[in-house]
Design a protein around this motif. Sequence first.
Motif, PDB file in Angstrom:
ATOM      1  N   GLY A   1      -0.753  -3.569  -2.496  1.00 54.17           N
ATOM      2  CA  GLY A   1      -0.447  -2.581  -3.528  1.00 54.17           C
ATOM      3  C   GLY A   1       0.735  -2.946  -4.395  1.00 54.17           C
ATOM      4  O   GLY A   1       1.233  -2.111  -5.136  1.00 54.17           O
TER       5      GLY A   1
ATOM      6  N   GLN B   1       5.850  -7.466  -9.344  1.00 54.10           N
ATOM      7  CA  GLN B   1       6.487  -7.383  -8.019  1.00 54.10           C
ATOM      8  C   GLN B   1       6.095  -8.573  -7.164  1.00 54.10           C
ATOM      9  O   GLN B   1       6.904  -9.123  -6.414  1.00 54.10           O
ATOM     10  CB  GLN B   1       6.085  -6.087  -7.318  1.00 54.10           C
ATOM     11  CG  GLN B   1       6.759  -4.853  -7.864  1.00 54.10           C
ATOM     12  CD  GLN B   1       6.265  -3.593  -7.173  1.00 54.10           C
ATOM     13  OE1 GLN B   1       5.087  -3.474  -6.838  1.00 54.10           O
ATOM     14  NE2 GLN B   1       7.163  -2.654  -6.965  1.00 54.10           N
TER      15      GLN B   1
ATOM     16  N   LEU C   1      -9.863  -6.668  -5.296  1.00 49.19           N
ATOM     17  CA  LEU C   1      -9.309  -8.025  -5.202  1.00 49.19           C
ATOM     18  C   LEU C   1     -10.236  -8.989  -5.940  1.00 49.19           C
ATOM     19  O   LEU C   1      -9.829 -10.086  -6.314  1.00 49.19           O
ATOM     20  CB  LEU C   1      -9.148  -8.460  -3.749  1.00 49.19           C
ATOM     21  CG  LEU C   1      -7.887  -7.995  -3.021  1.00 49.19           C
ATOM     22  CD1 LEU C   1      -7.833  -8.569  -1.634  1.00 49.19           C
ATOM     23  CD2 LEU C   1      -6.635  -8.356  -3.790  1.00 49.19           C
TER      24      LEU C   1
ATOM     25  N   LEU D   1      -9.195 -10.783  -9.106  1.00 46.08           N
ATOM     26  CA  LEU D   1      -8.358 -11.990  -9.124  1.00 46.08           C
ATOM     27  C   LEU D   1      -9.179 -13.246  -9.327  1.00 46.08           C
ATOM     28  O   LEU D   1      -8.648 -14.285  -9.708  1.00 46.08           O
ATOM     29  CB  LEU D   1      -7.574 -12.127  -7.815  1.00 46.08           C
ATOM     30  CG  LEU D   1      -6.711 -10.959  -7.380  1.00 46.08           C
ATOM     31  CD1 LEU D   1      -5.939 -11.323  -6.130  1.00 46.08           C
ATOM     32  CD2 LEU D   1      -5.755 -10.562  -8.483  1.00 46.08           C
ATOM     33  N   GLU D   2     -10.484 -13.157  -9.022  1.00 43.84           N
ATOM     34  CA  GLU D   2     -11.326 -14.339  -9.185  1.00 43.84           C
ATOM     35  C   GLU D   2     -11.584 -14.562 -10.669  1.00 43.84           C
ATOM     36  O   GLU D   2     -12.082 -13.678 -11.364  1.00 43.84           O
ATOM     37  CB  GLU D   2     -12.676 -14.135  -8.466  1.00 43.84           C
ATOM     38  CG  GLU D   2     -12.575 -13.847  -6.994  1.00 43.84           C
ATOM     39  CD  GLU D   2     -12.157 -15.071  -6.204  1.00 43.84           C
ATOM     40  OE1 GLU D   2     -12.380 -16.196  -6.695  1.00 43.84           O
ATOM     41  OE2 GLU D   2     -11.591 -14.887  -5.114  1.00 43.84           O
TER      42      GLU D   2
ATOM     43  N   GLU E   1      -2.993  -0.539  -8.096  1.00 47.37           N
ATOM     44  CA  GLU E   1      -2.023  -0.599  -6.990  1.00 47.37           C
ATOM     45  C   GLU E   1      -2.261   0.556  -6.005  1.00 47.37           C
ATOM     46  O   GLU E   1      -2.194   0.368  -4.789  1.00 47.37           O
ATOM     47  CB  GLU E   1      -0.578  -0.539  -7.509  1.00 47.37           C
ATOM     48  CG  GLU E   1      -0.111  -1.790  -8.238  1.00 47.37           C
ATOM     49  CD  GLU E   1      -0.488  -1.799  -9.715  1.00 47.37           C
ATOM     50  OE1 GLU E   1      -1.035  -0.776 -10.202  1.00 47.37           O
ATOM     51  OE2 GLU E   1      -0.258  -2.832 -10.381  1.00 47.37           O
TER      52      GLU E   1
ATOM     53  N   ARG F   1      -5.334  -0.121  -3.900  1.00 46.21           N
ATOM     54  CA  ARG F   1      -5.131  -1.114  -2.842  1.00 46.21           C
ATOM     55  C   ARG F   1      -4.262  -0.583  -1.720  1.00 46.21           C
ATOM     56  O   ARG F   1      -4.338  -1.062  -0.597  1.00 46.21           O
ATOM     57  CB  ARG F   1      -4.540  -2.393  -3.441  1.00 46.21           C
ATOM     58  CG  ARG F   1      -5.582  -3.143  -4.276  1.00 46.21           C
ATOM     59  CD  ARG F   1      -5.046  -4.418  -4.862  1.00 46.21           C
ATOM     60  NE  ARG F   1      -6.032  -5.013  -5.758  1.00 46.21           N
ATOM     61  CZ  ARG F   1      -5.724  -5.741  -6.824  1.00 46.21           C
ATOM     62  NH1 ARG F   1      -4.465  -5.973  -7.120  1.00 46.21           N
ATOM     63  NH2 ARG F   1      -6.677  -6.241  -7.582  1.00 46.21           N
ATOM     64  N   ARG F   2      -3.442   0.408  -2.017  1.00 49.45           N
ATOM     65  CA  ARG F   2      -2.702   1.046  -0.930  1.00 49.45           C
ATOM     66  C   ARG F   2      -3.621   1.920  -0.078  1.00 49.45           C
ATOM     67  O   ARG F   2      -3.468   2.015   1.123  1.00 49.45           O
ATOM     68  CB  ARG F   2      -1.563   1.903  -1.491  1.00 49.45           C
ATOM     69  CG  ARG F   2      -0.334   1.080  -1.854  1.00 49.45           C
ATOM     70  CD  ARG F   2       0.878   1.970  -1.999  1.00 49.45           C
ATOM     71  NE  ARG F   2       0.835   2.748  -3.217  1.00 49.45           N
ATOM     72  CZ  ARG F   2       1.328   2.314  -4.386  1.00 49.45           C
ATOM     73  NH1 ARG F   2       1.879   1.133  -4.469  1.00 49.45           N
ATOM     74  NH2 ARG F   2       1.272   3.074  -5.441  1.00 49.45           N
TER      75      ARG F   2
ATOM     76  N   ILE G   1      -6.712  -4.348   3.387  1.00 49.40           N
ATOM     77  CA  ILE G   1      -7.622  -5.391   3.849  1.00 49.40           C
ATOM     78  C   ILE G   1      -6.929  -6.327   4.833  1.00 49.40           C
ATOM     79  O   ILE G   1      -5.757  -6.659   4.687  1.00 49.40           O
ATOM     80  CB  ILE G   1      -8.214  -6.188   2.656  1.00 49.40           C
ATOM     81  CG1 ILE G   1      -9.257  -7.202   3.137  1.00 49.40           C
ATOM     82  CG2 ILE G   1      -7.118  -6.876   1.860  1.00 49.40           C
ATOM     83  CD1 ILE G   1     -10.150  -7.738   2.033  1.00 49.40           C
TER      84      ILE G   1
ATOM     85  N   TYR H   1       6.613  -4.298   3.649  1.00 45.32           N
ATOM     86  CA  TYR H   1       6.461  -4.889   2.310  1.00 45.32           C
ATOM     87  C   TYR H   1       5.849  -3.897   1.310  1.00 45.32           C
ATOM     88  O   TYR H   1       6.389  -3.659   0.235  1.00 45.32           O
ATOM     89  CB  TYR H   1       5.604  -6.155   2.385  1.00 45.32           C
ATOM     90  CG  TYR H   1       5.528  -6.921   1.088  1.00 45.32           C
ATOM     91  CD1 TYR H   1       6.483  -7.864   0.764  1.00 45.32           C
ATOM     92  CD2 TYR H   1       4.498  -6.690   0.164  1.00 45.32           C
ATOM     93  CE1 TYR H   1       6.430  -8.564  -0.434  1.00 45.32           C
ATOM     94  CE2 TYR H   1       4.440  -7.387  -1.033  1.00 45.32           C
ATOM     95  CZ  TYR H   1       5.410  -8.322  -1.324  1.00 45.32           C
ATOM     96  OH  TYR H   1       5.347  -9.004  -2.505  1.00 45.32           O
TER      97      TYR H   1
ATOM     98  N   MET I   1       7.568  -2.062  -2.000  1.00 45.54           N
ATOM     99  CA  MET I   1       7.023  -2.203  -3.351  1.00 45.54           C
ATOM    100  C   MET I   1       6.770  -0.848  -3.983  1.00 45.54           C
ATOM    101  O   MET I   1       6.747  -0.703  -5.189  1.00 45.54           O
ATOM    102  CB  MET I   1       5.726  -3.020  -3.335  1.00 45.54           C
ATOM    103  CG  MET I   1       5.882  -4.454  -2.907  1.00 45.54           C
ATOM    104  SD  MET I   1       7.073  -5.392  -3.884  1.00 45.54           S
ATOM    105  CE  MET I   1       8.329  -5.720  -2.679  1.00 45.54           C
ATOM    106  N   GLN I   2       6.565   0.178  -3.114  1.00 44.08           N
ATOM    107  CA  GLN I   2       6.402   1.537  -3.637  1.00 44.08           C
ATOM    108  C   GLN I   2       7.738   2.160  -3.983  1.00 44.08           C
ATOM    109  O   GLN I   2       7.801   3.256  -4.515  1.00 44.08           O
ATOM    110  CB  GLN I   2       5.761   2.421  -2.579  1.00 44.08           C
ATOM    111  CG  GLN I   2       4.270   2.383  -2.532  1.00 44.08           C
ATOM    112  CD  GLN I   2       3.775   3.366  -1.493  1.00 44.08           C
ATOM    113  OE1 GLN I   2       3.836   4.568  -1.675  1.00 44.08           O
ATOM    114  NE2 GLN I   2       3.298   2.842  -0.386  1.00 44.08           N
TER     115      GLN I   2
ATOM    116  N   ARG J   1       0.723  -3.895   8.874  1.00 44.01           N
ATOM    117  CA  ARG J   1       1.233  -3.988   7.509  1.00 44.01           C
ATOM    118  C   ARG J   1       0.454  -3.055   6.576  1.00 44.01           C
ATOM    119  O   ARG J   1       1.017  -2.437   5.682  1.00 44.01           O
ATOM    120  CB  ARG J   1       1.051  -5.440   7.087  1.00 44.01           C
ATOM    121  CG  ARG J   1       1.602  -5.839   5.795  1.00 44.01           C
ATOM    122  CD  ARG J   1       1.657  -7.337   5.727  1.00 44.01           C
ATOM    123  NE  ARG J   1       0.331  -7.931   5.626  1.00 44.01           N
ATOM    124  CZ  ARG J   1       0.118  -9.242   5.569  1.00 44.01           C
ATOM    125  NH1 ARG J   1       1.117 -10.086   5.639  1.00 44.01           N
ATOM    126  NH2 ARG J   1      -1.103  -9.707   5.473  1.00 44.01           N
ATOM    127  N   ILE J   2      -0.852  -2.921   6.835  1.00 41.55           N
ATOM    128  CA  ILE J   2      -1.650  -2.003   6.032  1.00 41.55           C
ATOM    129  C   ILE J   2      -1.399  -0.559   6.460  1.00 41.55           C
ATOM    130  O   ILE J   2      -1.218   0.331   5.641  1.00 41.55           O
ATOM    131  CB  ILE J   2      -3.150  -2.295   6.214  1.00 41.55           C
ATOM    132  CG1 ILE J   2      -3.457  -3.717   5.814  1.00 41.55           C
ATOM    133  CG2 ILE J   2      -3.973  -1.334   5.420  1.00 41.55           C
ATOM    134  CD1 ILE J   2      -4.857  -4.111   6.199  1.00 41.55           C
TER     135      ILE J   2
END
Lengths: 281, 253
Positions: free
Chosen positions: A171, A176, B56, B59-60, B83, B86-87, B91, B109, B113-114, B162-163
Amino acid sequence: MNPRLSQKIAFSLLFLATLLVVLPVVVILAIIVAKGASAISWEFLFSMPRDGMRAGGILPAILGTLYLVLGAVLFAVPLGVAAAVYLVEYSGNNRFSRLVKLAIVNLAGVPSVVYGLFGLGIFVIFFRFGASILSGALTLGIMILPVIITSSREALESVPRHFRTVSLSLGASRWQTIRHSVLPHALPGIMTGMILGLGRAAGETAPILFTVAAFYLPRLPQSVFDQTMALPYHLYVISTQVPGIPENVRYGTALVLLTLVLLLNLAAIILRSRFRGKKKW
Amino acid sequence: MVNRATKFSIQGLHVQYGGMYALRDLNLEIAANEIFTVIGPANSGKSTFLNSLNRLIDLEAHSRVSGMIRLDGIDIRAGLEVEALRRKVGIVFALPLPLPVSIYENVVYGLRMQGVRDAKSLDAAVERSLIESYLWEEVKDRLRTPAMNLSGGQQQRLCMARILAGQPDVLLFDEPTSGLDPISTARIEETMLVLKEKYTIVLVTNNVAQAARVGDRTAFFLMGEMIEVSETSTMFTTPADSRTSDYITGKFG
């Protein structure tokens, strides 16, 4: 031929080649130290030149070179790193970015005297900075820009792709991700580019010839708009333009320039290895 | 299963990579709190499907996505910042990919970022999510040591933590145990079975037996098309399509 013999011959040749590369460095250092060490003294390093540079010290030239190198790096590193980040992280592989990359390669091939003339035209005359530390530092900065951009690009590209994927998947925004998961890991490589740039900026004569360097100016610069003496040009002047300079003063000046570049490099290398110590992948 | 709320609703999803179809006209609903497994041979579009769910796929280079994916009824392209999506939809990748920082920093992490700065809430999130991923007991005394020093299975559970720290809705797993030994694999599977009480799980796996062990429903993908989707027990006892039965009995793939 006997394979062991041919192997011996091959290794000997390779060793010889390596030796030939090192030899000039050692010889140059030895000659400069042998002939110049006797000139080095407290007075030589920390006082003004006197008698048309035939006596006294070279403090203004030392400080002038330090100011110029510092100015060039302050200008070129942020600009170069920003450009590299844009090229690697944002622009992708489109026509514009290919054009920019081509321009950078060409910029690296431009002879240094052309940078000098460019600096004269743009900074000294057009922007009316005059012959000044500002003009000289900017000119040197533009000269080392390609080195900094190229090494920063390589550093950014060597950061594993999955750092970006993971960061984005958690996210983080693209900026960032660059700021926290890419740039910190590219820092050692960026430092390398800075080191290479430092050395070049300190040693070049032609770019400062028309933009800042003073022939004989026995006082310290008071602002960025002042002219200053600088070591490479000073060395040229006392070696070819002024008769009656003692030989050990000429070699002593070369020794100081060489030591200065080595010290700058050393500082940057220590800085870099500090960062590299944190690298764990 | 029938009465559960719909988490993901996918309609007419096409994904192309530079003209080549990776996924073709996919229509699917994924219910809340189920483990939805996707099986199929290589290049069947499983990972493309997973990466479409949290974008994601964007990104390709050269990827083109059309069709509609809704998360809780909201279009994930028009209705949500990427964002934020994805939160909500975390994944876990095939290889354990910790960032080269400490265990603690890996877990926080996403929160950092939030903009979460408060040390107490970060500490609390670390403890909660490491407990949820069954890693806490093993690492609680060395949270500040590099995550790279953990074993592969521990790293993968760290990636789960982490997720979880970001309090997501959905967990995507992309062949999460393909690089792990059987014991680590079993622990990850057990963890999934517990986590589905709170989260919706989409598991892509190249291990048919794993789908049978943990899946509530299973879909079989082949060359970018979904051949069949049904209750896992049905799929593995009476598959409707002969290609499905060929695949799960190991005749190809």
